[in-house]
Write an enzyme that holds these catalytic residues in place. Structure first.
Site, PDB file in Angstrom:
ATOM      1  N   LYS A  77      42.153  73.876  14.135  1.00  0.00           N
ATOM      2  CA  LYS A  77      43.246  73.425  13.263  1.00  0.00           C
ATOM      3  C   LYS A  77      42.723  73.214  11.838  1.00  0.00           C
ATOM      4  O   LYS A  77      41.637  72.639  11.657  1.00  0.00           O
ATOM      5  CB  LYS A  77      43.762  72.102  13.859  1.00  0.00           C
ATOM      6  CG  LYS A  77      44.997  71.518  13.249  1.00  0.00           C
ATOM      7  CD  LYS A  77      45.409  70.279  14.054  1.00  0.00           C
ATOM      8  CE  LYS A  77      46.738  69.704  13.624  1.00  0.00           C
ATOM      9  NZ  LYS A  77      47.154  68.567  14.492  1.00  0.00           N
ATOM     10  N   SER A 152      51.632  69.337  16.374  1.00  0.00           N
ATOM     11  CA  SER A 152      51.308  70.040  15.154  1.00  0.00           C
ATOM     12  C   SER A 152      50.119  70.995  15.270  1.00  0.00           C
ATOM     13  O   SER A 152      49.903  71.784  14.357  1.00  0.00           O
ATOM     14  CB  SER A 152      50.998  69.019  14.049  1.00  0.00           C
ATOM     15  OG  SER A 152      49.863  68.246  14.389  1.00  0.00           O
ATOM     16  N   SER A 176      50.367  65.731  19.306  1.00  0.00           N
ATOM     17  CA  SER A 176      50.125  67.014  18.627  1.00  0.00           C
ATOM     18  C   SER A 176      49.095  67.925  19.275  1.00  0.00           C
ATOM     19  O   SER A 176      48.959  69.078  18.875  1.00  0.00           O
ATOM     20  CB  SER A 176      49.724  66.767  17.172  1.00  0.00           C
ATOM     21  OG  SER A 176      50.845  66.371  16.423  1.00  0.00           O
TER      22      SER A 176
END
Lengths: 473, 68
Positions: A77, A152, A176
């Site tokens: 990420k 996310s 997330s």
């Protein structure tokens, strides 16, 4: 090898059955093609990654291994800092931000021999459980690109599910790691809040943020968490507790384990099809030897509100200068989740933190009620389409977003470890998942139970485009 | 500090002039609901601990192992 899991890939490199360079090149090609199509990628370090891979191959040929991830390509990420590489945090505000230090988790993966391919997409500033990002484009589900991939940590789950990388790190402040893992059919571990150092990771909420792995199996997650967990002097909040051998604890046995299944809140609004698959997973655990006990839940609306207060205030403190100077660079849906934090009184914020101990005790007494683990749905509805979460029917979109976080967000306020595990497919062809939640620092037990489940099911081995039914081994 | 001074102070801290009126009203409703929820919870659960007590608890439970 690319279809295999992380542990098999590491073994293949170790035995010389495949070179790290070949694996790295294949992963980079997949990220460049399919990864770009699904908006899973932000920045690839092609030349640096290939150079590192070739160095790992030279070391292996000389009989040297850096560690349990030697030569294995990973990507993460885009909020973990690497010195000299931009880190966008999914926002144009950070588009040219180049950190001058490397996140502890990346340093630990480097030390274990991993090859870092680059950065993966995320929701703007890690807000949004769907993968919505106004600036970089909505991330898309590899099982059906009309559907959300969850967020996310969207790119991390997409890349792992679609066999672009063997594993990826994500962060989890309200689910997330677990939403995208559930929506993409992979395994995601949110560790205990202080288990993994957050140094060098873009913050959302200091009290709630967790870093953890997304991988194809619980066994792969076990290897990764053993590498990244443990005390870090650069994150004074990180725990001093020793890190157990997570992988060594995977013995396939659930004998003597008590798993609680709380009803009320966690069954509210649960889609019938999802409920059937979640209940099927309980049967598999029972067949493996676990004792299942029905329990209740405390007031989860309170837990969610307290978590929301903590997150809003801490996020507002981080974002206040940008909200003032670059207001238009925020998507409205993101801004509207941060700004209420500007108006919450400091005394209520401190009270919300001060209640955390009492609320955790209440959850342990009520939902666990003497059991070792808690079993919950991951998402309460089938994975929705992008149109359902962004369309003109605002009320429907709000309900859908709330359904995605219903079973995950309270766990962050409690600070407990949890793992999301693939449990089949709903009739729309999208993955479905359940969660196991542990007591503080019970990651090894969580992964042992998840691994035992995965020894009897094949959902985690199924890749997009290659789906079959339940195939007990 | 009078009301006008307070508002000016709040604006230096929060820059609330930049926030549209409709959004401010929505935030105000949320904040009132948060305040009420926490007030009731604080009355029931009596948060006498300082926030660090939570961290001490999870460390203690972790040290005791899963039966903690």
């Amino acid at each position: 090898v690319i279809e295999a899991g992380l542990i098999e890939a590491a073994r293949a490199v170790e035995r010389g059955e495949v070179t790290s360079e070949a694996l790295t090149r294949e992963c980079l090609d997949r990220l460049e093609s399919r990864g770009r199509d699904l908006n899973a990628v932000i920045t690839l370090d092609r030349e640096a990654a290939l150079e590192t891979a070739r160095a790992r191959d030279v070391e292996r040929a000389a009989g040297r291994s850096r560690g349990p991830l030697h030569g294995v390509p990973l990507a993460h990420k885009d909020l973990f800092y690497r010195k000299g590489r931009r880190s966008t945090y999914g926002s144009p505000i950070r588009d040219s931000f180049v950190p001058d230090e490397t996140a502890t988790v990346l340093s630990r993966l480097d030390a274990a021999g991993a090859v870092d391919l680059g950065t993966l997409s995320l929701s703007e500033f890690a807000f949004s459980p769907t993968g919505y990002n106004r600036h970089f484009g909505h991330a898309r589900n590899p099982w059906n690109d009309d559907h959300v991939p969850g967020g996310s940590s969207s790119g991390s789950a997409i890349a792992v599910a679609d066999r672009m990388v063997f594993a990826a790190l994500g962060t989890d402040t309200g689910g997330s790691i677990r939403h995208p893992a559930a929506a993409c059919g992979v395994t995601g571990l949110k560790p205990t809040v202080t288990r993994v150092s957050r140094h060098g990771a873009g913050p959302l909420s200091h009290s709630l943020d967790c870093i953890g792995p997304i991988a194809r199996s619980a066994a792969d997650c076990a290897r990764l968490v053993s590498v990244i967990a443990g005390r870090d002097g650069r994150d004074p909040t990180s725990s001093t507790l020793p890190v157990p051998d997570h992988e060594g604890a995977l013995d396939g046995s659930l004998a003597g384990l008590r798993i609680a299944v709380p009803h009320s809140y966690y069954r509210d609004g649960l889609d019938r099809e999802v409920e059937r698959l979640v209940d099927d997973s309980i049967e598999v655990l029972k067949e493996r030897g676990a004792a299942i006990v029905a329990t209740a839940t405390p007031d989860m609306d309170l837990v969610n509100t307290l978590g929301q207060v903590v997150m809003a205030v801490e996020a507002a403190a981080i974002h206040r200068p940008w909200l003032r100077d670059r207001r238009e660079d925020y998507a409205e849906v993101v801004r509207s989740r941060i700004e209420p934090g500007l108006f919450i009184s400091s005394t209520r914020y401190v009270e919300a933190l001060s209640l955390r101990r009492a609320v955790l005790c209440e959850f342990l007494e009520t939902a666990f009620a003497g059991a070792d683990l808690v079993h919950l749905p991951a998402l309460t509805v089938p994975v929705p389409t992008i149109a359902e979460t962004t369309g003109p029917d605002g009320a429907h979109a709000s309900r859908t977003l709330a359904a995605l976080t219903h079973c995950t967000r309270g766990i962050n306020y409690l600070g407990l470890p949890a793992v999301s595990i693939p449990a089949g497919f709903t009739s729309n062809g999208l993955p479905c998942a359940f969660q196991l939640v542990g007591r503080p620092f019970a990651e090894a037990m969580l992964l042992r139970a998840a691994d035992a489940y995965q020894r009897d099911t094949q959902w985690h081995r199924t890749a997009p485009g290659r789906r079959g039914g339940r195939q007990p081994t | 500090m009078n009301a006008d001074e307070l508002r000016r102070y709040l604006n230096t801290v929060h820059d609330s002039d930049a926030i549209p009126q409709a959004a401010l009203q929505s935030y105000a409703a949320q904040v009132v609901a948060f305040e009420e929820t926490i007030r009731l919870a604080a009355r029931r659960l009596r948060p006498e601990d300082e926030p660090a007590a939570y961290v001490a608890l999870i460390e203690e439970l972790g040290r005791k192992g899963v039966d903690g």
